[in-house]
Design a protein around this motif. Structure first.
Motif, PDB file in Angstrom:
ATOM      1  N   LEU A 178       4.198   7.407   0.205  1.00 54.40           N
ATOM      2  CA  LEU A 178       2.743   7.517   0.237  1.00 54.40           C
ATOM      3  C   LEU A 178       2.138   8.636   0.293  1.00 54.40           C
ATOM      4  O   LEU A 178       1.399   8.709  -0.669  1.00 54.40           O
ATOM      5  N   THR A 179       2.472   9.554   0.978  1.00 53.77           N
ATOM      6  CA  THR A 179       1.606  10.943   1.016  1.00 53.77           C
ATOM      7  C   THR A 179       1.970  11.737  -0.258  1.00 53.77           C
ATOM      8  O   THR A 179       1.285  12.471  -0.478  1.00 53.77           O
ATOM      9  N   THR A 182      -4.182  13.071  -6.104  1.00 55.22           N
ATOM     10  CA  THR A 182      -5.536  13.856  -5.965  1.00 55.22           C
ATOM     11  C   THR A 182      -5.495  15.451  -6.496  1.00 55.22           C
ATOM     12  O   THR A 182      -6.129  16.366  -6.348  1.00 55.22           O
ATOM     13  N   ASP A 183      -4.668  15.432  -7.594  1.00 56.32           N
ATOM     14  CA  ASP A 183      -4.264  16.724  -8.170  1.00 56.32           C
ATOM     15  C   ASP A 183      -3.981  17.877  -7.448  1.00 56.32           C
ATOM     16  O   ASP A 183      -4.356  18.913  -7.479  1.00 56.32           O
ATOM     17  N   GLY A 220      -8.559  25.456  -0.901  1.00 56.08           N
ATOM     18  CA  GLY A 220      -9.341  24.673  -0.908  1.00 56.08           C
ATOM     19  C   GLY A 220      -8.496  23.241  -0.368  1.00 56.08           C
ATOM     20  O   GLY A 220      -7.495  23.414   0.360  1.00 56.08           O
ATOM     21  N   VAL A 221      -9.024  22.022  -0.458  1.00 57.84           N
ATOM     22  CA  VAL A 221      -8.752  20.953  -0.054  1.00 57.84           C
ATOM     23  C   VAL A 221      -7.447  20.706  -0.575  1.00 57.84           C
ATOM     24  O   VAL A 221      -6.604  19.840   0.084  1.00 57.84           O
ATOM     25  N   HIS A 222      -7.007  21.000  -1.848  1.00 54.82           N
ATOM     26  CA  HIS A 222      -5.858  20.500  -2.395  1.00 54.82           C
ATOM     27  C   HIS A 222      -4.601  21.279  -1.522  1.00 54.82           C
ATOM     28  O   HIS A 222      -3.567  20.791  -1.515  1.00 54.82           O
ATOM     29  N   GLY A 223      -4.828  22.558  -1.299  1.00 50.41           N
ATOM     30  CA  GLY A 223      -3.818  23.222  -0.292  1.00 50.41           C
ATOM     31  C   GLY A 223      -3.784  22.608   0.885  1.00 50.41           C
ATOM     32  O   GLY A 223      -2.476  22.785   1.331  1.00 50.41           O
ATOM     33  N   VAL A 224      -4.406  22.219   1.484  1.00 49.22           N
ATOM     34  CA  VAL A 224      -4.522  21.314   2.796  1.00 49.22           C
ATOM     35  C   VAL A 224      -3.625  19.984   2.506  1.00 49.22           C
ATOM     36  O   VAL A 224      -2.916  19.699   3.286  1.00 49.22           O
ATOM     37  N   ILE A 225      -4.015  19.195   1.460  1.00 49.02           N
ATOM     38  CA  ILE A 225      -3.217  18.094   1.109  1.00 49.02           C
ATOM     39  C   ILE A 225      -1.564  18.245   1.034  1.00 49.02           C
ATOM     40  O   ILE A 225      -0.896  17.548   1.380  1.00 49.02           O
ATOM     41  N   GLU A 226      -1.508  19.398   0.072  1.00 47.81           N
ATOM     42  CA  GLU A 226      -0.147  19.573  -0.170  1.00 47.81           C
ATOM     43  C   GLU A 226       0.628  20.020   0.979  1.00 47.81           C
ATOM     44  O   GLU A 226       1.638  19.857   1.283  1.00 47.81           O
ATOM     45  N   PHE A 227      -0.104  20.779   1.719  1.00 53.02           N
ATOM     46  CA  PHE A 227       0.583  21.627   3.168  1.00 53.02           C
ATOM     47  C   PHE A 227       1.073  20.310   3.964  1.00 53.02           C
ATOM     48  O   PHE A 227       2.021  20.432   4.652  1.00 53.02           O
ATOM     49  N   LEU A 267      -5.431   1.860  -5.646  1.00 54.26           N
ATOM     50  CA  LEU A 267      -4.445   1.031  -6.359  1.00 54.26           C
ATOM     51  C   LEU A 267      -3.040   1.390  -6.603  1.00 54.26           C
ATOM     52  O   LEU A 267      -1.945   1.005  -6.442  1.00 54.26           O
ATOM     53  N   VAL A 268      -3.122   2.615  -7.364  1.00 54.13           N
ATOM     54  CA  VAL A 268      -1.960   3.363  -7.471  1.00 54.13           C
ATOM     55  C   VAL A 268      -1.100   3.643  -6.223  1.00 54.13           C
ATOM     56  O   VAL A 268       0.167   3.363  -6.048  1.00 54.13           O
ATOM     57  N   ALA A 269      -1.838   3.947  -5.177  1.00 53.74           N
ATOM     58  CA  ALA A 269      -1.098   4.452  -3.779  1.00 53.74           C
ATOM     59  C   ALA A 269      -0.531   3.198  -3.299  1.00 53.74           C
ATOM     60  O   ALA A 269       0.630   2.961  -2.794  1.00 53.74           O
ATOM     61  N   ILE A 270      -1.160   1.990  -3.632  1.00 51.00           N
ATOM     62  CA  ILE A 270      -0.818   0.684  -2.842  1.00 51.00           C
ATOM     63  C   ILE A 270       0.293   0.268  -3.704  1.00 51.00           C
ATOM     64  O   ILE A 270       1.486  -0.388  -3.168  1.00 51.00           O
ATOM     65  N   HIS A 271       0.268   0.554  -5.015  1.00 50.93           N
ATOM     66  CA  HIS A 271       1.479  -0.097  -5.947  1.00 50.93           C
ATOM     67  C   HIS A 271       2.753   1.011  -5.550  1.00 50.93           C
ATOM     68  O   HIS A 271       3.867   0.420  -5.677  1.00 50.93           O
ATOM     69  N   LEU A 272       2.603   1.919  -4.970  1.00 54.00           N
ATOM     70  CA  LEU A 272       3.714   2.881  -4.593  1.00 54.00           C
ATOM     71  C   LEU A 272       4.319   2.601  -3.551  1.00 54.00           C
ATOM     72  O   LEU A 272       5.559   2.382  -3.415  1.00 54.00           O
ATOM     73  N   VAL A 273       3.408   2.099  -2.642  1.00 56.24           N
ATOM     74  CA  VAL A 273       4.068   1.503  -1.281  1.00 56.24           C
ATOM     75  C   VAL A 273       4.848   0.065  -1.631  1.00 56.24           C
ATOM     76  O   VAL A 273       5.904  -0.231  -1.072  1.00 56.24           O
ATOM     77  N   GLY A 274       4.356  -0.701  -2.512  1.00 56.55           N
ATOM     78  CA  GLY A 274       4.863  -1.812  -2.951  1.00 56.55           C
ATOM     79  C   GLY A 274       6.171  -1.418  -3.521  1.00 56.55           C
ATOM     80  O   GLY A 274       7.296  -2.411  -3.379  1.00 56.55           O
ATOM     81  N   ALA A 275       6.407  -0.577  -4.349  1.00 55.20           N
ATOM     82  CA  ALA A 275       7.619  -0.240  -4.800  1.00 55.20           C
ATOM     83  C   ALA A 275       8.596   0.088  -3.698  1.00 55.20           C
ATOM     84  O   ALA A 275       9.721  -0.433  -3.685  1.00 55.20           O
ATOM     85  N   ALA A 276       8.278   0.802  -2.679  1.00 53.36           N
ATOM     86  CA  ALA A 276       9.338   1.051  -1.755  1.00 53.36           C
ATOM     87  C   ALA A 276       9.501  -0.151  -0.660  1.00 53.36           C
ATOM     88  O   ALA A 276      10.665  -0.198  -0.604  1.00 53.36           O
ATOM     89  N   ALA A 277       8.413  -1.181  -0.614  1.00 52.00           N
ATOM     90  CA  ALA A 277       8.835  -2.138  -0.024  1.00 52.00           C
ATOM     91  C   ALA A 277      10.007  -3.231  -0.699  1.00 52.00           C
ATOM     92  O   ALA A 277      10.712  -3.782  -0.230  1.00 52.00           O
ATOM     93  N   LEU A 278       9.754  -3.078  -2.038  1.00 52.26           N
ATOM     94  CA  LEU A 278      10.688  -3.943  -2.839  1.00 52.26           C
ATOM     95  C   LEU A 278      11.946  -3.350  -2.760  1.00 52.26           C
ATOM     96  O   LEU A 278      12.975  -4.079  -2.637  1.00 52.26           O
ATOM     97  N   ILE A 279      12.195  -1.948  -2.882  1.00 60.63           N
ATOM     98  CA  ILE A 279      13.753  -1.545  -2.567  1.00 60.63           C
ATOM     99  C   ILE A 279      14.215  -1.917  -1.215  1.00 60.63           C
ATOM    100  O   ILE A 279      15.137  -2.450  -1.033  1.00 60.63           O
ATOM    101  N   ALA A 280      13.340  -1.780  -0.194  1.00 55.35           N
ATOM    102  CA  ALA A 280      13.540  -2.274   1.031  1.00 55.35           C
ATOM    103  C   ALA A 280      14.233  -3.650   1.097  1.00 55.35           C
ATOM    104  O   ALA A 280      15.270  -4.185   1.522  1.00 55.35           O
TER     105      ALA A 280
END
Length: 308
Positions: free
Chosen positions: A31-32, A39-40, A63-70, A264-277
């Motif tokens: 997810l992260t 968030t680019d 900026g905020v992008h550096g904080v998110i990636e870090f 929605l894309v973020a939820i879709h990513l978590v859903g894909a991981a849940a499907l694999i599990a």
């Protein structure tokens, strides 16, 4: 029982909890990592292993992008701590086996290796094919962690019919194909992780339809698995998997029709991981030919009952 005690003299329940923690932590990092891309912020720290050429931490100019990636990089260390604790619990558990120790070690080693692949995605300016590999490796760690949960918990060793195994195996293969095709759709779409990041050159609309076709096949196979496995111990697992697939497919259609909103894309990513599990759990329950803890267990046939 505290954390220290659960690692010093772990019981089966403690080991299972640590294995579940590994599953959850690996899904959270999916997810992260996805939020970094959405968030680019993929090049928020423009190099690796340092954030910049002169610093391991981001500076104000990023900026905020550096904080998110870090922040995503720092969460990798949390994941490493969880999988190391899981390995220690498995190693010290009185009921462990060599296979369980090997699996826990593979998971523990896989996380830093995955971190290296993440670094390569930065060094290649978010090459979409490397990003896809990064995602698939995360999914493999989710699958391995779920495999550990099932092996530690133990299940009845049942002699499943050959056709049941074949349908479940086909479902699992198509599930992985659908997930990989999803990464290709992402690699062709707008969420590149950075405004300047390259795309894979595929037509996003065509790839979306190809991905959808794989999902249709996946749902059909899962429905077949639900019918075949009815009134067996695996029926509930197959049913939950089908429900997650339907929810995931609905989210996929909505995000396609609404120009891929980040939430929605973020939820879709978590859903894909849940499907694999979930798919991994079903596969191990039905297809695995060895007893849960590597011991010789008496097998009894499972014959799904026909409804009258």
């Amino acid at each position: 029982m505290g954390v220290t005690q659960s690692l010093r003299t772990p019981q089966r329940a403690d080991v299972e909890r640590w294995a579940w923690a590994a599953v959850v932590a690996n899904i959270v990092i999916v997810l992260t990592g996805g939020l970094v891309r959405l968030t680019d912020s993929g090049l928020g720290c423009p190099t690796w292993p340092r954030c910049t050429d002169s610093s391991f931490v981001p500076h104000r100019a990023l900026g905020v992008h550096g904080v998110i990636e870090f922040g995503n990089r720092m969460l990798t260390y949390v994941l490493i701590a969880v999988v190391i604790a899981t390995f220690v619990a498995v190693w010290r558990w009185a009921g462990t086996t060599r296979d369980l120790r090997r699996l826990a070690a593979l998971i523990a080693l896989g996380v830093p290796f995955q971190g290296v692949i993440g670094g390569i995605t930065v060094l290649t300016d978010l090459n979409p094919w490397v990003v896809s590999l990064h995602m698939i490796l995360s999914m493999l760690l989710v699958a391995a962690s779920m495999l550990l949960v099932v092996r530690v918990r133990g299940t009845n060793h049942l002699a499943w019919p050959a056709y049941a195994k074949q349908v479940v195996l086909a479902t699992y293969v198509v599930l992985w194909a659908a997930v990989y095709l999803g990464t290709m759709v992402t690699g062709a779409g707008p969420h590149a992780g950075d405004a300047e990041a390259p795309r894979n050159g595929l037509d996003p609309h065509v790839m979306s339809h190809v991905h959808a076709a794989s999902v249709y096949l996946l749902v059909a196979l899962t429905v077949a698995a639900c019918v075949i496995l009815r009134r067996t111990p695996a029926a509930r697992i197959a049913g939950i998997l089908l429900l997650v697939e339907l929810a995931q497919g609905t989210i996929g259609f909505v995000q396609y029709l609404t120009d891929l909103p980040i939430a929605l894309v973020a939820i879709h990513l978590v859903g894909a991981a849940a499907l694999i599990a979930g798919g991994t759990r079903l596969l191990v329950t039905v297809v695995s030919s060895s007893s849960p803890l590597g011991t010789a267990a008496a097998s009894r046939p499972v014959r799904p009952t026909r409804s009258r």
